[in-house]
Write a protein that holds these residues in place. Structure first.
Motif, PDB file in Angstrom:
ATOM      1  N   LEU A  77       0.935  -1.262  -0.087  1.00  0.00           N
ATOM      2  CA  LEU A  77       0.220  -0.077   0.226  1.00  0.00           C
ATOM      3  C   LEU A  77       0.657   0.915  -0.036  1.00  0.00           C
ATOM      4  O   LEU A  77       0.521   2.129  -1.058  1.00  0.00           O
ATOM      5  CB  LEU A  77      -0.853   0.005   1.475  1.00  0.00           C
ATOM      6  N   LEU A  78       1.790   1.431   0.614  1.00  0.00           N
ATOM      7  CA  LEU A  78       2.959   2.387   0.667  1.00  0.00           C
ATOM      8  C   LEU A  78       3.198   2.919  -0.604  1.00  0.00           C
ATOM      9  O   LEU A  78       3.623   3.457  -0.962  1.00  0.00           O
ATOM     10  CB  LEU A  78       4.119   2.265   1.792  1.00  0.00           C
ATOM     11  N   ALA A  79       3.964   1.528  -1.149  1.00  0.00           N
ATOM     12  CA  ALA A  79       4.750   1.676  -2.523  1.00  0.00           C
ATOM     13  C   ALA A  79       3.411   1.965  -3.701  1.00  0.00           C
ATOM     14  O   ALA A  79       3.616   3.074  -4.034  1.00  0.00           O
ATOM     15  CB  ALA A  79       5.238   0.317  -3.026  1.00  0.00           C
ATOM     16  N   ILE A  80       2.278   1.372  -3.646  1.00  0.00           N
ATOM     17  CA  ILE A  80       1.262   2.267  -4.806  1.00  0.00           C
ATOM     18  C   ILE A  80       1.362   4.304  -3.836  1.00  0.00           C
ATOM     19  O   ILE A  80       1.029   5.028  -4.679  1.00  0.00           O
ATOM     20  CB  ILE A  80       0.104   1.976  -3.693  1.00  0.00           C
TER      21      ILE A  80
ATOM     22  N   VAL B   8      19.558  12.139  -0.816  1.00  0.00           N
ATOM     23  CA  VAL B   8      18.133  12.206   0.361  1.00  0.00           C
ATOM     24  C   VAL B   8      16.774  11.901   0.098  1.00  0.00           C
ATOM     25  O   VAL B   8      16.636  12.568  -0.044  1.00  0.00           O
ATOM     26  CB  VAL B   8      19.333  13.122   1.651  1.00  0.00           C
ATOM     27  N   ASP B   9      15.745  10.972   0.997  1.00  0.00           N
ATOM     28  CA  ASP B   9      14.962  10.672   0.501  1.00  0.00           C
ATOM     29  C   ASP B   9      13.989   9.835   1.163  1.00  0.00           C
ATOM     30  O   ASP B   9      15.015   8.424   1.391  1.00  0.00           O
ATOM     31  CB  ASP B   9      14.864  10.855  -0.912  1.00  0.00           C
ATOM     32  N   ASP B  10      13.095   9.963   2.160  1.00  0.00           N
ATOM     33  CA  ASP B  10      12.659   8.360   3.063  1.00  0.00           C
ATOM     34  C   ASP B  10      11.582   7.666   1.809  1.00  0.00           C
ATOM     35  O   ASP B  10      11.904   6.645   2.257  1.00  0.00           O
ATOM     36  CB  ASP B  10      11.205   9.089   3.919  1.00  0.00           C
ATOM     37  N   SER B  11      11.470   8.208   0.513  1.00  0.00           N
ATOM     38  CA  SER B  11      10.867   7.505   0.232  1.00  0.00           C
ATOM     39  C   SER B  11      11.843   5.866  -1.593  1.00  0.00           C
ATOM     40  O   SER B  11      12.881   6.384  -1.826  1.00  0.00           O
ATOM     41  CB  SER B  11      10.081   8.214  -1.457  1.00  0.00           C
ATOM     42  N   SER B  12      12.051   5.080  -1.260  1.00  0.00           N
ATOM     43  CA  SER B  12      12.018   4.159  -1.574  1.00  0.00           C
ATOM     44  C   SER B  12      12.533   4.370  -3.456  1.00  0.00           C
ATOM     45  O   SER B  12      13.118   4.440  -3.915  1.00  0.00           O
ATOM     46  CB  SER B  12      12.598   2.217  -1.651  1.00  0.00           C
ATOM     47  N   THR B  13      11.301   4.379  -3.722  1.00  0.00           N
ATOM     48  CA  THR B  13      10.546   4.724  -4.980  1.00  0.00           C
ATOM     49  C   THR B  13      12.213   5.810  -5.479  1.00  0.00           C
ATOM     50  O   THR B  13      12.337   5.887  -7.205  1.00  0.00           O
ATOM     51  CB  THR B  13       9.217   4.959  -5.530  1.00  0.00           C
TER      52      THR B  13
END
Lengths: 210, 122
Positions: A77-80, B8-13
């Motif tokens: 859900l977080l990835a989406i 630097v980012d908290d998002s892996s994407t």
């Protein structure tokens, strides 16, 4: 004296001819330079286009990778959400499940009010269109920017509702439509696999079903 | 010698996207997931450039920027803020605290590469 005059005339004629040759060479070089500038401009445009294509492929790869990088439902859900926020560019979204009575259940949301969520119905508006067509639907921005159906084995199990885009993003582009298709086909499967995995963990069954 | 860039980012994407975009440039890349880790890594690794997200847990990007600029070891490292917040006040705060440039998410690879090359003097 006559010889001197002849020599001067010859010299003048040769000089004129040399100047004509130089003018001609100058024109040829100017033409070549213009052609090279055109080639350079075309190559720069091509390079920018290839950079854009690379970037689009990178976005699709990153989205696909992140969706399938975990078997934890909360992480899927977080990835989406991350994909919609960071790759599509909206901080107003809801991930919806379809309940047994066709009611919509909010599985996760970002920047959407409870009233907005409560107003969503599986049999009305863009959500209904997306669930019926099983294709991502783009709506009038006044209602919803887009709705992406989530289906497992052609059975609608939910949808991703995207409300407003970020202020600096004026409209959807081709990459967004590709990401919608990717989410429609991969997000539901990733959620389904995560649910199976967690159900298996709860019942003590093996986790090799996906 | 390859230039070092701290992402630097908290998002892996986002980290994955930035790594793929910058991988063409033969840079040495390292990552941090929040402001505190960013400041610690910057002090330890002395990168040539930092791409810094704004909204992060523990310490946000603006606080991290303030800490970087307050430390002699990191005060001169160029910083590009990477943010979904394109509002003018956020950018003004970023520039007031010493960021060198900014890009908005979703990241445009051509724009990001141009700004990175510009700040690295390439």
């Amino acid at each position: 004296m006559a010889d001197d005059k002849l020599t001067c005339n010859d010299l003048l004629r040769d000089t004129r001819r040399y100047i004509e040759e130089l003018v001609s060479e100058n024109e040829r070089l100017r033409g070549a330079a213009a052609e090279a500038a055109g080639d350079r401009r075309r190559l720069e445009e091509r390079f920018a286009e290839v950079e854009r294509q690379n970037s689009n492929l990178a976005a699709l790869y990153a989205a696909s990778y992140q969706l399938h990088a975990t078997v934890r439902r909360a992480e899927v859900l977080l990835a989406i959400q991350e994909i919609v926020v960071n790759l599509i560019g909206s901080e107003e979204l809801a991930i919806l499940g379809v309940g047994p009575g066709r009611e919509l259940v909010a599985l996760a949301s970002v920047g959407v009010s409870p009233a907005q969520l409560a107003a969503l119905r599986a049999d009305a508006g863009l959500v209904a269109c997306a669930l019926a067509s099983q294709q991502p639907e783009v709506g009038p921005p006044s209602e919803m920017t887009a709705c992406i159906p989530l289906a497992v084995d052609a059975r609608p199990v939910g949808a991703i509702a995207i409300f407003r885009l970020l202020r600096h993003k004026p409209a959807l582009d081709l990459l967004d439509l590709e990401l919608f298709k990717l989410l429609a086909s991969h997000a539901a499967n990733a959620l389904y696999c995560a649910e199976l995995h967690e159900r298996g963990e709860r019942t003590g069954a093996g986790d090799d079903r996906c | 010698m390859a230039k070092k860039i701290l992402l630097v980012d908290d998002s892996s994407t986002v980290l994955m996207m930035e790594q793929m975009i910058l991988s063409h440039g033969r840079y040495r890349l390292s990552t941090a997931r929040d402001g505190e880790e960013a400041v610690a890594r910057a002090r330890a690794e002395r990168p040539d450039l930092i791409l810094l997200d704004v909204v992060m847990p523990r310490m946000d990007g603006l606080e991290a920027l303030r800490a970087l600029r307050a430390d002699e070891a990191t005060e001169r490292i160029p910083v590009i803020m990477v943010t979904t917040r394109s509002e003018a006040d956020c950018m003004e705060t970023g520039f007031a605290r010493g960021c060198n440039d900014y890009v908005t998410k979703p990241v445009n690879s051509v724009e990001l590469l141009a700004k990175v090359r510009n700040l690295l003097g390439e």
